[in-house]
Enzyme design. Sequence first.
Site, mmCIF file in Angstrom:
data_model
loop_
_atom_site.group_PDB
_atom_site.id
_atom_site.type_symbol
_atom_site.label_atom_id
_atom_site.label_comp_id
_atom_site.label_asym_id
_atom_site.label_seq_id
_atom_site.Cartn_x
_atom_site.Cartn_y
_atom_site.Cartn_z
ATOM 1 N N CYS A 123 0.793 -1.072 0.005
ATOM 2 C CA CYS A 123 -0.070 0.019 0.048
ATOM 3 C C CYS A 123 0.731 1.300 0.130
ATOM 4 C CB CYS A 123 -0.981 -0.040 1.099
ATOM 5 S SG CYS A 123 -0.331 -0.014 2.712
ATOM 6 N N CYS A 131 -3.295 -2.611 -0.807
ATOM 7 C CA CYS A 131 -2.154 -3.666 -0.308
ATOM 8 C C CYS A 131 -1.896 -4.665 -1.294
ATOM 9 C CB CYS A 131 -2.830 -4.113 1.025
ATOM 10 S SG CYS A 131 -3.021 -3.195 2.378
ATOM 11 N N LYS A 197 -5.552 -8.666 11.982
ATOM 12 C CA LYS A 197 -5.568 -7.473 11.590
ATOM 13 C C LYS A 197 -6.974 -7.093 11.130
ATOM 14 C CE LYS A 197 -3.558 -3.871 8.481
ATOM 15 N NZ LYS A 197 -2.347 -3.775 7.640
ATOM 16 N N ARG A 207 -1.957 6.457 7.851
ATOM 17 C CA ARG A 207 -2.158 6.532 6.388
ATOM 18 C C ARG A 207 -1.481 7.814 5.983
ATOM 19 N NH1 ARG A 207 -7.497 3.044 5.947
ATOM 20 N NH2 ARG A 207 -6.600 1.014 6.394
ATOM 21 N N LYS A 250 -3.823 -6.748 15.785
ATOM 22 C CA LYS A 250 -3.872 -5.186 15.652
ATOM 23 C C LYS A 250 -5.323 -5.033 15.293
ATOM 24 C CE LYS A 250 -2.086 -2.523 11.770
ATOM 25 N NZ LYS A 250 -1.382 -2.484 10.626
ATOM 26 N N TYR A 315 4.504 3.041 19.236
ATOM 27 C CA TYR A 315 5.291 4.344 18.859
ATOM 28 C C TYR A 315 5.573 4.791 20.490
ATOM 29 C CZ TYR A 315 2.963 3.398 14.412
ATOM 30 O OH TYR A 315 2.495 2.988 13.288
#
Length: 326
Positions: A123, A131, A197, A207, A250, A315
């Site tokens: 993607c 994807c 996912k 994104r 996820k 993160y």
Amino acid sequence: MSGFPAVRMRRLRENSTLRNMLAEVTIEPRQLILPIFVCPGEGVSDPIPSMPGVSHWSVDRLPEVVEPARGAGINAFLFFGLPTYKDADGTSAFDPEQPVQRALSFLREKYPGIFLIADTCMCEYASHGHCGRLSPDGSVDNDKTLVLLSKVAVSQAEAGADMVAPSDMMDGRVAAIRAALDEKGMSAVGIMSYAAKLASAFYGPFRDAAGSAPSFGDRRGYQLPPTNPREIIRDALMDADEGADILIVKPAGPCLDIAARLRERTSLPLAGYAVSGEYMMIRSAISSGALDRERALIEYHTAIRRSGCDLVITYFAVELARILGA
Ligand code: PBG
């Protein structure tokens, strides 16, 4: 005072030494994986507007993010890339001159003992942002995509990845990638598959960060419906059967039930991915003063561990590791 055992336990837990001794679930820096966005060029460290605190890094400046992370006890990194060109088949995803491959070779060489994981998808590299390879009718062609994904995985392994992490959600991709790696003599390279996912709103900030929003339609044709836990478990276990070495769940926070159910059904290690939207939810609440930073970060990530995940992709990895190490 009362002689009830539960009351006694509450009193005993006021003793912080005992409280610590009895912690059933802990989270440690060694269990964290930091995602990194690599971009073309030199000397670049560009803050990502949709994710305050996270930046795009050019390869030459990666030591500035990797060294502090390792100093805090984090040794595993997951790479996403911004390519210099995009086309219909996302061919820049398997170009050895592109940022992810260059980052892998550079870090492999420079830091012995570092654990390198590459996100394997189309993607970010395809002009249409889906994807996989598109059929004439605009849907993703599952089987033709497998050929491209295998090339991506092989190029990442050749560049130095310890593991590849297919995030495309095509059926049969784990088996296809495993076969392609084995055929090239790279049977020691692992597969950390995005097994569960979900089609989620929580990937929004990513994104923007990765320039990977689909130019039309959405990913509900290949990502899993949050309403269907049985289907999610069935799909995730297929990745295990095909030879995945670690399964990713996820987005982690909204999928704690899925991780807990998978924990009962497979003995493979699980990794929970606290995605960009979860990052922003917590980051914004901390910035506005609504949440206490240290307590919120520890509690949120511990919940992911408690659900049954061995590893946590986040993160917040460096920030959290520093809190834990303080
Ligand atoms: C690529 C990919 C995505 C994420 C990881 N790999 C985006 C998506 O599926 O749209 C999301 C990560 C995040 O939100 O932090 N397929």
